[in-house]
Design an enzyme around this catalytic site. Structure first.
Site, PDB file in Angstrom:
ATOM      1  N   ARG A 124       3.476 -14.073  -4.757  1.00 12.06           N
ATOM      2  CA  ARG A 124       2.287 -13.558  -3.738  1.00 12.06           C
ATOM      3  C   ARG A 124       1.273 -12.959  -4.332  1.00 12.06           C
ATOM      4  NH1 ARG A 124       3.589  -9.421   1.339  1.00 12.06           N
ATOM      5  NH2 ARG A 124       4.520  -8.144  -0.241  1.00 12.06           N
ATOM      6  N   ASP A 132       6.912   0.361   0.265  1.00 13.52           N
ATOM      7  CA  ASP A 132       5.841  -0.254  -0.797  1.00 13.52           C
ATOM      8  C   ASP A 132       4.546  -0.082  -0.067  1.00 13.52           C
ATOM      9  OD1 ASP A 132       5.635  -2.064   1.492  1.00 13.52           O
ATOM     10  OD2 ASP A 132       6.180  -3.770   0.612  1.00 13.52           O
TER      11      ASP A 132
END
Length: 532
Positions: free
Chosen positions: A168, A448
């Protein structure tokens, strides 16, 4: 096929990050020339698309609501499908995601999951060292030579059959300030994509392993079309087979849920699926509807995937994907093992099992976990209820959604504990992020950037609403926020948490963002200026 650029040609590239031993193997002149070529071809279009985002948000702030596009109705109505899915990706029942540090890469690839998504975005604080070392780690993983030895002397190396690697890159909105081309900052997305693709694409393509990517934070089909153009050009430039580069798109913004067909169509030669990026999606709901006083969400713990707007989102994603021959991937289980408390650990695992059972019964083709210990838990559920490699045959023709269903307000409450938890999570995560850590365990959850964004966006929304109160009638106001932030900062400075040395800087930034009259688009943009 002839390359479309001379990768040995000089380019006006300036890399200002400090060079350490080994970095020269990633930041080679040909690799930087490839990056420069991508920047010159595609960055102007990227900036136009970011401006379109701002214009769209201005309409929402003025009272408009997201909706399905009239100009793309034919794409939604027509019968078409994405290209055939590669054999390596036809069974994705359990995927693990995490940052690109060396130990994590090895453990994730060895975890028993079908796929490891190496994350340069939400789970990685984009320091120069994290990014370049992360590219070195992935290069070694692709080559099969990656090894790590802990300070205690434990050796880590790859198993014979590691997970399939997906990467990603950062979203279109994030810059990479350590590299300039012709005097302009490059996009973080192009930096991450260019270096990984240049160094690994041929080796991966030779083994029918892509390269494969997860694409974050898209809001519109035009943004997906830009990625398609970048990938098509990379295939030509690096002599890769046409269509070798494949992509799964995270549907993690509210505008994107209204363009899922269009996003798949723009990437139809290389799309293999969409993913329910649930945490960023909740954040995007908050941010997109920030000026709509009737769309205030309760505390995060009450905004589960069973609430109406999230249930509609996930089921509509399944129907859309399966109609087009693409996989519908489930969301992240953020729980991590709780050592020393068997009862609490089992309760946490029960939540994971229930979440994965909901996903597989709804028709998802696979799911995400944040910790290797959760791989067998998720696999057990999917193995029991998905005997086939995927569930493309589950068409979900029973699902019909409207704009209002996807935007439905969510009932619930705001407790003192929930308010204080948002302050703590936002502060602790931001302090760790400023210290170079992008993935932080807090109260047995792997937090996160997405979950930190929810916390600080909720605080902003509750406080700027101005008329909210707890059950006992006490107001939710800025005086309370300031007291809570000061108390949390004092406690965390003494607690030895990750990033303790950056607590004061994190508190100052969180206070500034929370008091600001307009909700900042992304926490990571102002915070990035304070990173090394």
């Amino acid at each position: 096929m002839a390359a479309v650029m001379d990768l040995s040609a000089p380019a006006a590239v300036e890399a200002t990050g400090r060079m350490k031993p080994g970095y020269e193997a990633i930041l080679t002149p040909p690799a930087l020339a490839f990056l420069a070529d991508l920047h010159r071809r595609f960055d102007a279009r990227r900036r136009v698309l970011l401006a379109a985002r701002a214009e769209r948000q201005a309409r929402y702030d003025a009272g408009a609501l997201p909706d399905f596009r009239a100009d793309t109705r034919d794409i939604r109505a027509a019968e078409w499908a994405v290209a055939p899915i590669p054999a390596a990706l036809r069974d994705r029942r359990v995927e693990i995601t995490g940052p690109v540090d060396r130990k994590m890469v090895i453990n994730a690839l060895n975890s028993g999951a079908q796929v490891f998504m190496a994350d340069f975005e939400d789970a990685t604080a984009p320091t120069w060292d994290n990014l370049v070392a992360g590219q070195l780690n992935l290069r070694d993983a692709v080559a099969g030579t990656i090894e790590f030895r802990s300070p205690e002397g434990k050796a880590y190396r790859l198993n014979p059959a590691p997970a399939v690697l997906m990467v990603r890159p950062r979203g279109w909105h994030l810059p990479e300030r350590h590299v300039r081309v012709d005097g302009e900052e490059v996009a973080g997305a192009l930096f991450d994509f260019a270096l990984f693709t240049f160094h690994n694409a041929r080796a991966l393509a030779a083994r029918d392993r892509g390269p494969y990517f997860y694409l974050p934070k898209l809001q519109a089909m035009e943004e997906a079309a830009l990625w398609d153009a970048v990938m098509e050009h990379a295939e030509r430039a690096l002599d890769l087979p046409a269509g070798a580069i494949k992509a799964t798109v995270l549907i993690e913004t509210l505008p994107a849920v209204f363009e899922m067909d269009e996003i798949l169509y723009a990437l139809r030669r290389r799309a293999v699926g969409l993913n329910c990026g649930r945490w960023d999606y909740i954040f995007s709901y908050l941010k997109t509807l920030r000026s709509h006083r009737d769309r205030v969400l309760p505390e995060r713990g009450q905004v589960t995937m069973t609430v109406p707007f999230l249930k509609a989102y996930s089921e509509w994603l399944i129907r859309t994907c399966h109609r087009r021959g693409a996989f519908a991937m489930g969301g992240m289980a953020a729980q991590i093992p709780i050592s020393g408390d068997a009862a609490a650990n089992e309760a946490a695992l029960a939540k994971v099992r229930a979440d994965k059972l909901r996903e597989v019964r709804a028709g998802h083709d696979g799911t995400w976990v944040a910790h290797p210990a959760l791989v067998p838990v998720a696999r057990e559920v999917f193995d029991a209820h998905m005997p086939t490699p995927n569930q493309l045959h589950v068409e979900r023709e029973d699902v019909h959604v409207t704009r209002d269903a996807l935007l439905a307000p969510c009932a619930g409450t705001i407790t003192r504990r929930g308010f204080e938890n948002d302050v703590e999570v936002a502060l602790r995560y931001l302090a760790a992020w400023l210290d170079g850590q992008g993935c932080v365990p807090i109260h047995h959850l792997m937090e996160d950037a997405a979950t930190a964004e929810i916390a600080r966006a909720q605080l902003w929304q509750w406080l700027h609403r101005g008329d909210l109160a707890f059950a006992d009638g006490a107001p939710i106001d800025f005086a309370l926020f300031d007291r809570t932030l000061a108390a949390q900062a004092h406690r965390l400075r003494a607690a030895g948490i990750p990033g303790a040395a950056r607590v004061d800087a994190a508190a100052a930034l969180l206070a500034e963002l929370t008091h600001a009259p307009r909700l900042a688009e992304f926490l990571t943009l102002p915070a990035y200026a304070q990173l090394d």
